[in-house]
Write an enzyme that holds these catalytic residues in place. Sequence first.
Site, mmCIF file in Angstrom:
data_model
loop_
_atom_site.group_PDB
_atom_site.id
_atom_site.type_symbol
_atom_site.label_atom_id
_atom_site.label_comp_id
_atom_site.label_asym_id
_atom_site.label_seq_id
_atom_site.Cartn_x
_atom_site.Cartn_y
_atom_site.Cartn_z
ATOM 1 N N LYS A 49 0.853 -1.209 0.000
ATOM 2 C CA LYS A 49 0.000 0.000 0.000
ATOM 3 C C LYS A 49 0.878 1.245 0.000
ATOM 4 C CE LYS A 49 -1.733 1.515 4.021
ATOM 5 N NZ LYS A 49 -1.418 2.922 4.390
ATOM 6 N N ASN A 50 1.892 1.262 0.855
ATOM 7 C CA ASN A 50 2.676 2.492 1.042
ATOM 8 C C ASN A 50 3.712 2.726 -0.042
ATOM 9 O OD1 ASN A 50 1.090 2.980 3.224
ATOM 10 N ND2 ASN A 50 2.629 2.442 4.764
ATOM 11 N N CYS A 68 -5.213 12.554 12.698
ATOM 12 C CA CYS A 68 -5.830 11.235 12.573
ATOM 13 C C CYS A 68 -5.694 10.554 13.934
ATOM 14 C CB CYS A 68 -5.205 10.445 11.441
ATOM 15 S SG CYS A 68 -3.789 9.484 11.902
ATOM 16 N N ARG A 90 0.036 14.540 13.010
ATOM 17 C CA ARG A 90 0.566 14.280 11.660
ATOM 18 C C ARG A 90 0.524 15.526 10.776
ATOM 19 N NH1 ARG A 90 -1.484 8.570 9.618
ATOM 20 N NH2 ARG A 90 0.365 8.762 8.303
ATOM 21 N N ASP A 147 4.598 0.646 12.127
ATOM 22 C CA ASP A 147 3.399 0.011 11.571
ATOM 23 C C ASP A 147 3.250 -1.443 11.999
ATOM 24 O OD1 ASP A 147 3.417 1.759 8.361
ATOM 25 O OD2 ASP A 147 2.920 2.381 10.400
ATOM 26 N N ARG A 179 -8.543 -0.841 4.648
ATOM 27 C CA ARG A 179 -7.681 0.185 4.058
ATOM 28 C C ARG A 179 -6.313 -0.394 3.690
ATOM 29 N NH1 ARG A 179 -7.280 5.718 7.050
ATOM 30 N NH2 ARG A 179 -5.950 5.903 5.209
HETATM 31 C C1 EPZ Z 1 4.075 7.053 6.366
HETATM 32 O O1 EPZ Z 1 3.250 8.044 6.933
HETATM 33 C C2 EPZ Z 1 3.211 5.808 6.237
HETATM 34 N N1 EPZ Z 1 2.091 6.083 5.327
HETATM 35 C C3 EPZ Z 1 2.681 5.405 7.617
HETATM 36 O O2 EPZ Z 1 1.934 4.200 7.461
HETATM 37 C C4 EPZ Z 1 3.881 5.131 8.519
HETATM 38 O O3 EPZ Z 1 3.423 4.818 9.816
HETATM 39 C C5 EPZ Z 1 4.782 6.373 8.582
HETATM 40 O O4 EPZ Z 1 5.178 6.761 7.248
HETATM 41 C C6 EPZ Z 1 6.044 6.142 9.403
HETATM 42 O O5 EPZ Z 1 6.752 5.067 8.862
HETATM 43 C C7 EPZ Z 1 2.324 6.071 3.988
HETATM 44 O O6 EPZ Z 1 3.433 5.851 3.526
HETATM 45 C C8 EPZ Z 1 1.151 6.346 3.103
HETATM 46 P P1 EPZ Z 1 5.942 10.496 8.485
HETATM 47 P P2 EPZ Z 1 3.767 9.577 6.963
HETATM 48 O O7 EPZ Z 1 5.776 11.756 7.708
HETATM 49 O O8 EPZ Z 1 4.649 9.843 5.808
HETATM 50 C C9 EPZ Z 1 5.997 13.826 11.814
HETATM 51 C C10 EPZ Z 1 0.115 2.759 7.760
HETATM 52 O O9 EPZ Z 1 -0.329 2.224 8.776
HETATM 53 N N2 EPZ Z 1 5.876 14.800 10.708
HETATM 54 O O10 EPZ Z 1 7.143 9.646 8.218
HETATM 55 O O11 EPZ Z 1 2.582 10.436 7.160
HETATM 56 C C11 EPZ Z 1 4.755 12.973 11.975
HETATM 57 O O12 EPZ Z 1 3.785 13.630 12.757
HETATM 58 C C12 EPZ Z 1 0.535 4.205 7.806
HETATM 59 O O13 EPZ Z 1 0.272 2.196 6.655
HETATM 60 C C13 EPZ Z 1 5.883 16.160 10.997
HETATM 61 O O14 EPZ Z 1 5.981 16.567 12.152
HETATM 62 O O15 EPZ Z 1 4.638 9.595 8.286
HETATM 63 C C14 EPZ Z 1 5.299 11.729 12.638
HETATM 64 O O16 EPZ Z 1 5.385 11.962 14.040
HETATM 65 C C15 EPZ Z 1 0.260 4.848 9.169
HETATM 66 N N3 EPZ Z 1 5.789 17.049 9.967
HETATM 67 C C16 EPZ Z 1 6.714 11.607 12.054
HETATM 68 O O17 EPZ Z 1 7.025 12.890 11.504
HETATM 69 C C17 EPZ Z 1 5.685 16.640 8.660
HETATM 70 O O18 EPZ Z 1 5.599 17.494 7.761
HETATM 71 C C18 EPZ Z 1 6.833 10.571 10.951
HETATM 72 O O19 EPZ Z 1 5.806 10.849 10.021
HETATM 73 C C19 EPZ Z 1 5.672 15.250 8.392
HETATM 74 C C20 EPZ Z 1 5.783 14.359 9.421
#
Ligand code: EPZ
Length: 416
Positions: A22-23, A115, A120, A303, A395
Amino acid sequence: MDKIIIYGGEKLKGEVRISGSKNAALPIIASSLLTEGWNILHNIPALADITTIKKLLVSLGVQIEGDSPLRINASNITNCEASYDLVKTMRASILVLGPLVARMGRARVSLPGGCAIGARPVNLHLKALKDMGAKIDLRDGYIEAEASKLKGAKIYFDIATVTGTENIMMAATLAEGTTLLENAACEPEVVNLADVLNHMGAKIYGAGTTMIEIEGVESLHPVEDTIMPDRIEAGTYMIAAGLTGGDVKIMECEPAHLDALINKLNEAGMDITILDGGLRVAGGEKIISVDIKTLPYPGFPTDLQAQIVALMALGNGISVVRETVFENRFMHVNELMRMGADIIVEGNSAIVRGVPMLRGAPVMATDLRASASLILAGLVACGKTELSRVYHIDRGYECIEKKLSSLGARIERVRG
Ligand code: EPZ
């Protein structure tokens, strides 16, 4: 609303095929916005989130045909707005922002709200686009971005954001000059995307490391390519095999993406053998309690945290599970406790005291991976577990009840 009913106690046996990731699929589907002509993508998983991003692309004027292989033609983008109605159902919709600004010079994308697992924010995505010369305004809950031509820039991510890295990597492929991403995410899904973009004619170097360099090019061309296997789905079935004391072959997955989990499951007493094109997982005599700390790749994946908490709930001692990526990712704990688990959450840690057994109960899914955790617990609990709000599981897991049934689980979906 559908429910999933499980009667626990069966040891999982047999072979399961892992679906496309998915990701990885979500950003790769979004990357088709950078091209004119037909892209053909293989190994696309049949998931609700894939349906959502297909709807989103169609709303932008993109032609979509089929499921897998999926055919996408973005020659005529007629709309650059990703509406709140679609974005609110899937935060990964933010992945159209970078490609739209790069290809069309503008985009209006609804801010993804928070969420269940955390706030996020997308501030790092926006800061990077600003660094590349985009004008960014936030108005009426929307991101309004404009750039006649993005400029290459040196960008430092305060946090190694996965979709942030992917969004900016896509945007930088058509920028003027070279972009350097520092503290970039190293996840395999980032590498799969970079490979597809390079097949399209991009010039990306260093994907999979914390430093990624992208040399802007004039244009990209459509490709025929394949989505990598879903390492989180694979890890979920690995834990299911161990939790039930079963013996399962997990095929068409990439064991090299699962080192952190393999290490932990070996420590927990499970027997894991690498096979050609997959791996075999057998449960041990007992589940040994181990400590876990989630980290960006190649660390233990956030995850898979909810799923391994379900395993540790039946451990032989005490396991401390620290969640360092998201601020609220223990919502599975309350539901597991309704099944008899003994867990205390303190800050970003869950202290899991193993119990001899879990009991089936009516439980509620709160987010995608929490629902996987509850299904795993139901597989091993005594009696009947009834999971509601199963739209969460749909999902991210293709035909989960069919795949588990084929391994001997007593599980069914009841249409509600
Ligand atoms: C991706 O989400 C994945 N989703 C998530 O999978 C996964 O848990 C996550 O990466 C971490 O590995 C997809 O790839 C579609 P991040 P993403 O930006 O990119 C903070 C699942 O279950 N952050 O790496 O949204 C954020 O709040 C899903 O399949 C900021 O502060 O995660 C988090 O604490 C859930 N500002 C941390 O960074 C930003 O602009 C990591 O988030 C972006 C992120």
